[in-house]
Enzyme design. Structure first.
Site, mmCIF file in Angstrom:
data_model
loop_
_atom_site.group_PDB
_atom_site.id
_atom_site.type_symbol
_atom_site.label_atom_id
_atom_site.label_comp_id
_atom_site.label_asym_id
_atom_site.label_seq_id
_atom_site.Cartn_x
_atom_site.Cartn_y
_atom_site.Cartn_z
ATOM 1 N N LYS A 2 -2.102 -8.213 -3.614
ATOM 2 C CA LYS A 2 -2.899 -6.994 -3.487
ATOM 3 C C LYS A 2 -2.000 -5.769 -3.526
ATOM 4 O O LYS A 2 -1.042 -5.671 -2.759
ATOM 5 C CB LYS A 2 -3.701 -6.987 -2.180
ATOM 6 C CG LYS A 2 -4.588 -5.743 -2.059
ATOM 7 C CD LYS A 2 -5.197 -5.605 -0.683
ATOM 8 C CE LYS A 2 -6.005 -4.299 -0.613
ATOM 9 N NZ LYS A 2 -6.324 -3.909 0.764
ATOM 10 N N HIS B 231 0.840 -1.197 0.000
ATOM 11 C CA HIS B 231 0.000 0.000 0.000
ATOM 12 C C HIS B 231 0.872 1.242 0.000
ATOM 13 O O HIS B 231 1.839 1.330 0.753
ATOM 14 C CB HIS B 231 -0.916 0.016 1.226
ATOM 15 C CG HIS B 231 -1.867 -1.131 1.280
ATOM 16 N ND1 HIS B 231 -1.471 -2.391 1.656
ATOM 17 C CD2 HIS B 231 -3.187 -1.211 0.982
ATOM 18 C CE1 HIS B 231 -2.514 -3.201 1.597
ATOM 19 N NE2 HIS B 231 -3.564 -2.516 1.187
#
Length: 225
Positions: free
Chosen positions: A143, A118
């Site tokens: 992700k 992230h």
């Protein structure tokens, strides 16, 4: 694409007050445990897993360095993940690979890892290298969520995702361009090859999230023959 909604209780009382029926339209529940004090996480866990019994669930400790609400040493991070995994067997365990790379080997026995990255500041220029490194590790799911400042940021991530999914069809990906300009990435998951899209019920867990009701309507329109 599956629609994911996060629950973010800040106390045992808030966890117990959650209404599971409100989340029936979500395909998967993400428990963002980082909104709790670290000493309360294992105390609250029984309430969460009982509340959402029978539902697919992601256990996530999003640390402050990756846009979350908690600071954890590598030892604390691994301990909490292993305790929750052992006693509650969540369907998915989020692991912040780049923040805790030094202890990643301790997670090799877990087949349900979501290896995540992230970046709430930018879409880094080395996105291809990041996707490549995470793909090589062969997790359950890769992700990547990065902040988009321009339309080109969004298009780049969508293009990279499509390319990696084409080359690695068995690998599941979730990629998100955060922010207002990145909203389109949340509704085109099926086109890019992204398996999940995160939606909000009350409180958003990341910039640019779209409400669950709107995402359901969008998915229905896209699924029409």
């Amino acid at each position: 694409m599956k629609l994911i909604v996060s629950v973010m209780p800040r106390s045992l009382e808030e966890a117990q007050a959650l209404s599971a029926t409100r989340y029936l339209d979500a395909d998967i529940i993400e428990w963002r445990a980082d909104y709790l004090p670290k000493e309360a996480i294992l105390q609250v866990a029984p309430a969460i897993f009982e509340k959402f019994a029978g539902r697919e669930l992601v256990f996530t400790l999003r640390t402050r360095s990756e846009g979350g609400e908690i600071d954890l040493s590598p030892e604390e991070y691994i301990h909490l993940i292993k305790e929750v995994a052992q006693f509650y067997q969540p369907d998915y365990i989020d692991f912040e690979y780049y923040s805790y790379k030094d202890v990643f080997e301790e997670m090799l026995d877990f087949p349900n890892l979501v290896l995540s990255y992230h970046n709430f500041q930018e879409t880094p220029e080395n996105m291809m290298e990041i996707l490549s490194e995470l793909t090589i590790l062969n997790p359950k799911l890769v992700k990547v969520a990065v902040m988009a400042h321009t339309e080109q940021d969004v298009l780049d991530l969508m293009n990279y995702t499509r390319g990696f999914k084409t080359l690695n069809p068995e690998q599941e990906y979730v990629t998100i361009s955060m922010g207002k300009v990145g909203k389109v990435s949340r509704i085109t998951a099926d086109v890019t090859g992204s398996s999940w899209s995160f939606a909000s019920l009350d409180e958003v867990s990341a910039p640019g999230q779209i409400s669950l009701a709107s995402m359901k309507k969008i998915r229905e329109i896209l699924d029409e023959a």
